[in-house]
Scaffold this motif. Sequence first.
Motif, mmCIF file in Angstrom:
data_model
loop_
_atom_site.group_PDB
_atom_site.id
_atom_site.type_symbol
_atom_site.label_atom_id
_atom_site.label_comp_id
_atom_site.label_asym_id
_atom_site.label_seq_id
_atom_site.Cartn_x
_atom_site.Cartn_y
_atom_site.Cartn_z
ATOM 1 N N CYS A 153 7.022 -12.484 17.037
ATOM 2 C CA CYS A 153 7.076 -11.047 16.717
ATOM 3 C C CYS A 153 7.651 -10.247 17.888
ATOM 4 C CB CYS A 153 5.692 -10.532 16.331
ATOM 5 S SG CYS A 153 4.361 -10.999 17.466
ATOM 6 N N PRO A 154 8.952 -10.377 18.135
ATOM 7 C CA PRO A 154 9.582 -9.655 19.244
ATOM 8 C C PRO A 154 10.050 -8.259 18.862
ATOM 9 C CG PRO A 154 11.189 -11.051 18.197
ATOM 10 C CD PRO A 154 9.896 -11.258 17.445
ATOM 11 N N ASP A 155 10.277 -7.459 19.875
ATOM 12 C CA ASP A 155 11.022 -6.217 19.747
ATOM 13 C C ASP A 155 12.501 -6.562 19.951
ATOM 14 O OD1 ASP A 155 11.691 -3.552 19.543
ATOM 15 O OD2 ASP A 155 10.504 -2.872 21.255
ATOM 16 N N THR A 198 3.475 -2.170 12.242
ATOM 17 C CA THR A 198 2.594 -3.342 12.171
ATOM 18 C C THR A 198 1.773 -3.346 10.887
ATOM 19 O OG1 THR A 198 0.921 -2.177 13.497
ATOM 20 C CG2 THR A 198 2.443 -3.609 14.677
ATOM 21 N N THR A 255 6.184 -13.096 21.720
ATOM 22 C CA THR A 255 6.774 -11.778 21.571
ATOM 23 C C THR A 255 7.788 -11.567 22.690
ATOM 24 O OG1 THR A 255 6.297 -9.411 21.310
ATOM 25 C CG2 THR A 255 4.952 -10.625 22.898
ATOM 26 N N GLU A 298 10.966 -8.579 24.626
ATOM 27 C CA GLU A 298 11.824 -7.395 24.629
ATOM 28 C C GLU A 298 12.878 -7.580 25.702
ATOM 29 O OE1 GLU A 298 9.672 -3.909 25.744
ATOM 30 O OE2 GLU A 298 8.629 -4.906 27.373
ATOM 31 N N VAL A 324 5.326 -4.815 23.163
ATOM 32 C CA VAL A 324 4.903 -6.136 23.631
ATOM 33 C C VAL A 324 3.441 -6.151 24.046
ATOM 34 C CG1 VAL A 324 5.219 -7.813 25.492
ATOM 35 C CG2 VAL A 324 7.197 -6.942 24.252
ATOM 36 N N VAL A 382 1.079 -6.079 21.075
ATOM 37 C CA VAL A 382 0.933 -7.403 20.462
ATOM 38 C C VAL A 382 0.020 -8.276 21.310
ATOM 39 C CG1 VAL A 382 2.161 -9.532 19.904
ATOM 40 C CG2 VAL A 382 3.151 -7.321 19.282
ATOM 41 N N CYS A 415 -0.669 -15.728 24.206
ATOM 42 C CA CYS A 415 0.516 -14.917 23.915
ATOM 43 C C CYS A 415 1.558 -15.130 25.003
ATOM 44 C CB CYS A 415 0.142 -13.436 23.826
ATOM 45 S SG CYS A 415 1.544 -12.333 23.518
#
Length: 377
Positions: free
Chosen positions: A6-8, A270, A287, A289, A302, A305, A316
């Motif tokens: 789930c990245p930006d 989200t 995650t 960015e 980030v 998350v 994470c």
Amino acid sequence: MRILICPDKFAGTLSAPEVAAAVTQGWHSVVPADETVARPLADGGPGFVEVLAGATGGRRIPVRTVDPLGRPAEGEVLVVGDTAYVESAQACGLHLLSTAERDPKTTTSYGLGLLVAAAVETGVRRIVLGLGGSATNDCGGGMLAALGAAPVDAAGLALPYGGAALAAAEGLGGTPRLRGVELVAATDVDSPLTGLHGASNVFGPQKGATREDVLLLDAALERFADVLAHALPDCPPGLTALPGAGAAGGLGAAVLALGGRCESGIALVTRVIGLDEALDAADLVITGEGSFDHQSLRGKVVTGVAGSARDRGIPCVVVAGRVSTGRREAAVAGITETYSLVDHFGGEERGGVEAAMTRPADGLREIAADLARQWSR
């Protein structure tokens, strides 16, 4: 394993879906049997509509609009049920201008108004405006013009576009054509409209404003806020000081003055994409960015998350173009490990920056493959 990716976005190189795809490919190149779930993220800035469209399967309607200088640009409206989503950066984005073109005294949000008008025509009951990454500082004056309520001077003549012209504002030349649609500003900026922490002072310089410009723009926004308070019946009292009013060069204030409200962009995204449910089922979260730095630790995508993963006892990992935070700081935020594309490509001394900008997908696939060997085999 079940891996949630789930990245930006990586600003300037890859969109959030492209980052997620590269990480997924890299992981499966080593452990194809693992279950990977991609949930690309965005706040209200660039990529807002693309991320929501990928998660919801909503209807994407192309819209011809204009950029901050009035040049033709392509935008879109995403319709999901009775809600439409528009992204201000598609029409007002700083990325649409060269450095030499940046001047918030003259840039306009008119293009966003065209997107909102198109959304109104779809018959939805609610329009969510993703605010972020803007090149404008006109308090939504251009947007209002596109909706039929152009800022006017004492003679009733429409003002030129841009934030500076608002110093001469005396009223609006019509009523905004919204047909009773509810407006929601999706933003994680809680700045007021004016003052030391307002739109012009905080964000004006990155949009090309000099110190003299900042003072002029701040006074112009103060003047226009007074106009909005008198012209729009749903404008709340104390508009200039309201949290979020300064978002996207005062677009937040325009939404509030039209009777709308502000909502956290990342919280909205989200919720819509079902991130909490995906986190509940994950064994590992990846995650990332473009630049993971000290600003990232102050409530950006980030760290949001990472905090959610920490609360669930899930490791994470952050993968970024560049990492400039220490391990201890990252650990406090709930981050297990960090990986940098610049370091992966040999560091700054060996051309790592150039490689990270020109070959980000390759680097992400290679780092993800290494992560798969470490975590899953």
